[in-house]
Design a protein around this motif. Structure first.
Motif, PDB file in Angstrom:
ATOM      1  N   VAL A  36      28.006 -32.294  -0.736  1.00  0.00           N
ATOM      2  CA  VAL A  36      26.821 -31.443  -0.618  1.00  0.00           C
ATOM      3  C   VAL A  36      25.823 -32.055   0.367  1.00  0.00           C
ATOM      4  O   VAL A  36      25.234 -31.356   1.205  1.00  0.00           O
ATOM      5  CB  VAL A  36      26.172 -31.218  -1.993  1.00  0.00           C
ATOM      6  N   ARG A  37      25.635 -33.378   0.292  1.00  0.00           N
ATOM      7  CA  ARG A  37      24.712 -34.040   1.238  1.00  0.00           C
ATOM      8  C   ARG A  37      25.205 -33.872   2.674  1.00  0.00           C
ATOM      9  O   ARG A  37      24.405 -33.658   3.600  1.00  0.00           O
ATOM     10  CB  ARG A  37      24.588 -35.521   0.896  1.00  0.00           C
ATOM     11  N   SER A  38      26.518 -33.989   2.872  1.00  0.00           N
ATOM     12  CA  SER A  38      27.084 -33.819   4.218  1.00  0.00           C
ATOM     13  C   SER A  38      26.812 -32.411   4.737  1.00  0.00           C
ATOM     14  O   SER A  38      26.453 -32.228   5.909  1.00  0.00           O
ATOM     15  CB  SER A  38      28.586 -34.085   4.175  1.00  0.00           C
ATOM     16  N   LEU A  39      26.939 -31.425   3.870  1.00  0.00           N
ATOM     17  CA  LEU A  39      26.665 -30.048   4.283  1.00  0.00           C
ATOM     18  C   LEU A  39      25.176 -29.856   4.568  1.00  0.00           C
ATOM     19  O   LEU A  39      24.812 -29.138   5.525  1.00  0.00           O
ATOM     20  CB  LEU A  39      27.131 -29.085   3.189  1.00  0.00           C
ATOM     21  N   GLU A  40      24.324 -30.472   3.757  1.00  0.00           N
ATOM     22  CA  GLU A  40      22.877 -30.374   3.998  1.00  0.00           C
ATOM     23  C   GLU A  40      22.520 -30.954   5.365  1.00  0.00           C
ATOM     24  O   GLU A  40      21.690 -30.391   6.098  1.00  0.00           O
ATOM     25  CB  GLU A  40      22.123 -31.094   2.883  1.00  0.00           C
ATOM     26  N   ARG A  41      23.132 -32.091   5.705  1.00  0.00           N
ATOM     27  CA  ARG A  41      22.866 -32.687   7.025  1.00  0.00           C
ATOM     28  C   ARG A  41      23.353 -31.775   8.134  1.00  0.00           C
ATOM     29  O   ARG A  41      22.685 -31.600   9.160  1.00  0.00           O
ATOM     30  CB  ARG A  41      23.553 -34.058   7.122  1.00  0.00           C
ATOM     31  N   GLU A  42      24.519 -31.179   7.939  1.00  0.00           N
ATOM     32  CA  GLU A  42      25.073 -30.297   8.958  1.00  0.00           C
ATOM     33  C   GLU A  42      24.196 -29.066   9.173  1.00  0.00           C
ATOM     34  O   GLU A  42      23.983 -28.631  10.325  1.00  0.00           O
ATOM     35  CB  GLU A  42      26.490 -29.868   8.561  1.00  0.00           C
ATOM     36  N   LEU A  43      23.668 -28.515   8.079  1.00  0.00           N
ATOM     37  CA  LEU A  43      22.838 -27.310   8.176  1.00  0.00           C
ATOM     38  C   LEU A  43      21.380 -27.621   8.483  1.00  0.00           C
ATOM     39  O   LEU A  43      20.623 -26.729   8.889  1.00  0.00           O
ATOM     40  CB  LEU A  43      22.931 -26.508   6.873  1.00  0.00           C
ATOM     41  N   GLY A  44      20.972 -28.852   8.231  1.00  0.00           N
ATOM     42  CA  GLY A  44      19.591 -29.239   8.489  1.00  0.00           C
ATOM     43  C   GLY A  44      18.605 -28.747   7.449  1.00  0.00           C
ATOM     44  O   GLY A  44      17.403 -28.634   7.721  1.00  0.00           O
ATOM     45  N   VAL A  45      19.074 -28.454   6.233  1.00  0.00           N
ATOM     46  CA  VAL A  45      18.204 -27.979   5.156  1.00  0.00           C
ATOM     47  C   VAL A  45      18.611 -28.639   3.845  1.00  0.00           C
ATOM     48  O   VAL A  45      19.746 -29.104   3.686  1.00  0.00           O
ATOM     49  CB  VAL A  45      18.276 -26.438   4.981  1.00  0.00           C
ATOM     50  N   GLN A  46      17.672 -28.684   2.901  1.00  0.00           N
ATOM     51  CA  GLN A  46      17.993 -29.159   1.551  1.00  0.00           C
ATOM     52  C   GLN A  46      18.433 -27.962   0.716  1.00  0.00           C
ATOM     53  O   GLN A  46      17.731 -26.952   0.632  1.00  0.00           O
ATOM     54  CB  GLN A  46      16.775 -29.824   0.908  1.00  0.00           C
ATOM     55  N   LEU A  47      19.599 -28.072   0.090  1.00  0.00           N
ATOM     56  CA  LEU A  47      20.147 -26.955  -0.671  1.00  0.00           C
ATOM     57  C   LEU A  47      19.745 -26.985  -2.144  1.00  0.00           C
ATOM     58  O   LEU A  47      19.698 -25.935  -2.801  1.00  0.00           O
ATOM     59  CB  LEU A  47      21.680 -26.950  -0.573  1.00  0.00           C
ATOM     60  N   PHE A  48      19.455 -28.193  -2.678  1.00  0.00           N
ATOM     61  CA  PHE A  48      19.126 -28.316  -4.102  1.00  0.00           C
ATOM     62  C   PHE A  48      17.934 -29.239  -4.314  1.00  0.00           C
ATOM     63  O   PHE A  48      17.754 -30.227  -3.594  1.00  0.00           O
ATOM     64  CB  PHE A  48      20.326 -28.868  -4.888  1.00  0.00           C
TER      65      PHE A  48
END
Length: 296
Positions: A36-48
């Motif tokens: 999830v952290r890797s995806l957040e970095r890729e998208l540039g947003v916090q998801l949770f």
């Protein structure tokens, strides 16, 4: 961006925590957090928003969640189409089982299904009847085996799979207690029983309510063998299925309850059936077992 990242995002959102999501996905919790952290970095947003009470989607997380679900559904649909062409049924089915269930019907049913569809992964989840019905209603489960006292929630149908008489058990070496035990007398006994939401406990509570008494459950155990062990050691009068009492006849004396108390395990499914082909196939096998049980 990878599919497992999207699957973990959906799991965290639905389960409310990274730990519960990891248990659902059958992976270690750090793997979910890292993905999830890797995806957040890729998208540039916090998801949770992460806190002691769990994890809640942010505004960006809610927006991404909708697309994650759509992407996973599209991939599943593509696999279904390919499987239809090849005649192979694949996928995953999630089955809920009430805590303390000892019915061989469930094991036989899943064995028949796995023989017919070996490429389908079957995941078993234990819980209380109320929790399983809630998970079924939201689509987290395809089918559930539950014990219940109240009508099922809207959108859920049930059919009786297994019925068995419940009996009281006391140590063989203890003082004589007669040949049976009135349900009304249970109020004067310290009881050892399964937790609320199980088939046996649901039947016990309903019988006591009908007799106008409140049972005093001194010990709750999630396994029937533990109920027997605690009763054998004098921690209270156990309440178990008659077949379990018969298997422990060398150490426990069974006392039929008066009036008889019968527990029920029911198959539950969403009205209209599961959405996936694998889930629909499992329901078809389950219905055949229900019909066979009715004829016995």
């Amino acid at each position: 961006m990878e599919l497992h990242q999207l699957r973990y995002v959906v799991a965290v959102a639905e389960e409310g925590s990274f730990t519960a999501a990891a248990q659902r996905e059958l992976v270690a919790q750090p793997a979910v957090s890292a993905a999830v952290r890797s995806l957040e970095r890729e998208l540039g947003v916090q998801l949770f928003r992460r806190g002691r009470s769990g994890a809640q989607p942010t505004e960006a997380g809610v927006a991404v969640l909708a697309h994650a679900r759509a992407a996973l559904a599209a991939v599943a649909a593509a696999r279904d189409v390919a499987d239809e062409v090849t005649g192979l049924l694949r996928g995953r089915v999630a089955v809920g089982m009430v805590v303390g269930c000892t019915s061989t019907v469930l094991a036989d049913l899943l064995a028949d299904f796995s023989t017919a569809h070996p490429a389908v992964e079957v995941v078993l989840v234990e819980g209380s009847g109320a929790d399983l019905l809630a998970a079924l209603s939201t689509g987290r489960l395809d089918l559930a085996w539950v014990g219940r006292a109240q009508p099922p929630p809207s959108g859920v149908e049930t059919a009786v799979l297994h019925e068995e008489e419940q009996v009281a058990v006391v140590p063989v070496a203890g003082p004589p207690r007669g040949r049976s035990l009135a349900v009304a007398e249970l109020a004067s006994h310290r009881l050892v029983a399964l937790p609320r939401g199980t088939g046996g406990r649901t039947a016990l509570d309903a019988a006591c309510a009908a007799a106008g008494v409140a049972p005093v459950v001194a010990c709750e155990a999630t396994g029937l063998e533990m109920v027997c062990l605690l009763a054998e050691r004098g921690l209270g009068t156990g309440v178990v299925p008659a077949s379990v009492a018969a298997a422990a006849a060398d150490r426990l004396r069974a006392l039929p309850l008066d009036p008889p108390v019968t527990s029920r395990i029911e198959l539950a499914w969403r009205t209209g059936g599961p959405s996936s082909p694998a889930g629909a196939a499992l329901l078809a096998v389950a219905r055949r077992h229900v019909e066979a049980a009715r004829k016995r």
